[in-house]
Enzyme design. Sequence first.
Site, PDB file in Angstrom:
ATOM      1  N   ASP A 134      -0.534  63.170  38.590  1.00  0.00           N
ATOM      2  CA  ASP A 134       0.187  61.981  38.954  1.00  0.00           C
ATOM      3  C   ASP A 134      -0.717  60.806  39.189  1.00  0.00           C
ATOM      4  O   ASP A 134      -1.750  60.930  39.844  1.00  0.00           O
ATOM      5  CB  ASP A 134       0.786  62.355  40.349  1.00  0.00           C
ATOM      6  N   GLU A 191      -0.638  60.663  34.245  1.00  0.00           N
ATOM      7  CA  GLU A 191       0.473  59.550  34.532  1.00  0.00           C
ATOM      8  C   GLU A 191      -0.494  58.341  34.669  1.00  0.00           C
ATOM      9  O   GLU A 191      -0.970  58.216  35.623  1.00  0.00           O
ATOM     10  CB  GLU A 191       1.088  59.919  35.696  1.00  0.00           C
TER      11      GLU A 191
HETATM   12  C1  NOJ Z   1       4.388  59.000  40.284  1.00  0.00           C
HETATM   13  C2  NOJ Z   1       5.701  60.067  40.278  1.00  0.00           C
HETATM   14  O1  NOJ Z   1       5.963  60.165  38.979  1.00  0.00           O
HETATM   15  C3  NOJ Z   1       6.515  59.446  41.209  1.00  0.00           C
HETATM   16  O2  NOJ Z   1       7.817  60.149  41.324  1.00  0.00           O
HETATM   17  C4  NOJ Z   1       5.910  59.087  42.699  1.00  0.00           C
HETATM   18  O3  NOJ Z   1       6.679  58.598  43.497  1.00  0.00           O
HETATM   19  C5  NOJ Z   1       4.635  58.682  42.493  1.00  0.00           C
HETATM   20  N1  NOJ Z   1       3.739  58.740  41.312  1.00  0.00           N
HETATM   21  C6  NOJ Z   1       3.860  58.570  43.988  1.00  0.00           C
HETATM   22  O4  NOJ Z   1       3.225  59.984  43.872  1.00  0.00           O
END
Ligand code: NOJ
Length: 531
Positions: free
Chosen positions: A198, A265
């Site tokens: 993440d 991500e």
């Molecule tokens: C990215 C995640 O995909 C999202 O759903 C989340 O709210 C934020 N990061 C914070 O962790």
Amino acid sequence: MWWEDGVVYQVYPFSFQDGNGDGIGDLPGVIDRLDYPAETLGVDAVWLSPFYRSPMDDFGYDVADYCDVDPIFGSLGDAERLIAEAHRRGLRVILDFVPNHSSSEHPWFVASRSSRSNPKRDWYTWRDPAPGGGPPNNWLSVFGGPAWEWDEATGQYYLHSFLASQPDLNWRNPEVRRAMYDAMRFWLDRGADGFRFDVVHYVMKDPGLRDDPVVEASGPGVFKDLGEYDSLVHLHDKGHPDVHEVLREIRRVVDAYPGRYTVGEIHVLEPAALAAYYGRSEGDGLHMPFNFTLLYAPWEAAEFRRRVDEFDAVVPAHGWPNYVLGNHDEPRLATRFGPGRARVAMMLLLTLRGTPTIYYGDELGLPEVEIPPERQQDPWGLRVPGLGRDGCRTPMPWDRSANAGFCPEGVEPWLPQGPAAAERSVAAQLEDPSSMLNLVRHLLRLRRREPALHRGEYRALDEAPEGCYAFLRSVADGGPGFVVALNFTDRELEVPGVGGEVVADTGMHRVGERAGPVLALGPDEGVVVAV
Ligand code: NOJ
Ligand code: CA
């Protein structure tokens, strides 16, 4: 490797299948539905959004224990069973790992905030107020407001790039890194096939915590409009070059277990900057940074081609491209582009050179669901109206029974399923030979069967007329090549010089047709021709 040849399917545990009748998806529910990704779709891996112990302020992206399962989703035993059951079906399991922040209820943060002298104080980022009072710098939270929260008891601010209940861990502290690597090993030891990390570029910030520059003139939005957050250039609050050293360490941890996959991500659009996350050589960076460049591309053939060509050209030789068209943070594909174009987009995703990641429900063409104000749950949408993500997180429709088979009759699902769930369901679409689901299944089978499609070269075709994006996938060692021709317009188009047998088409009625020497494309139509 399997992550290069294969296809990944994202499961959002809240919404896949309720196993215990409380209206919320859970791990036993996912286990019951594993035949769907493994057999019905025939994908290679599932990525599950977080199911760890959490107060669920951000629906699991606020982790209170990295090594346990939240009771909403089941038990640690259920997670182990899920991995075993998936493996029995030849399916890999990718877990979501949240390195940048924990929940404020994590024992680490509870200790950290208990006093300035607590040994865990430095596990998070604490600072005195600015000289004139107020937050230490101008950084903003993605979810609205300042990125700093005042702690009355110890008289300092702490940093949170997301919610105040998601304090940022201090990755410059080696003890933090060790603890996080131990948590990763905990799951690798249990058979996890890798991690989706993440917002992993956030883990390293400017060590001097300098102010972010203010945006001078607003240019075209990079992704969607994030409101106040877009008023700053996010130069210092994330993506510090030291992040690459962390990724190198992460690879060392993961590579001690053979065949495991890492994907990050990373919201970076500039192709070369994104490609840097592959590292300088094999094992030096992530296997892949998610490539979101097509998510917010305008629906224009030339623009899609440009973005693919650019990315394809910068991926290093030791890396492999990848593409994403939807996830739990973005408005649904079928709503962004429209239902007909969603088929064309899905054909693109499943025929490009690069690993596709499919978001659950996009294979059904599920639209963004309108959520009535009293049922909205996403903290982002509640804080910044218009940015709510509930509409793409609605329960999966399986069949024509009550609640479309997601949870028992008489139970209210945690989010509404929206109109026509039964008609859009898996069961209904399996009965319809020309459904979106059957198109996706057909493309997945084709991709799996044909080396040119899962590992071949890619070359865009200049002969394609304006409004058409066409490319060739081929393998050097013989075997058939394929031309993929996608009509981005609502007019009929002709592509010269493409002859062969149609092996897939978005309308599901041309397979077997002899095409050429000119390939005719209907409005919003995509066709794959064996050449
Ligand atoms: C990215 C995640 O995909 C999202 O759903 C989340 O709210 C934020 N990061 C914070 O962790
Ligand atoms: Ca449940």
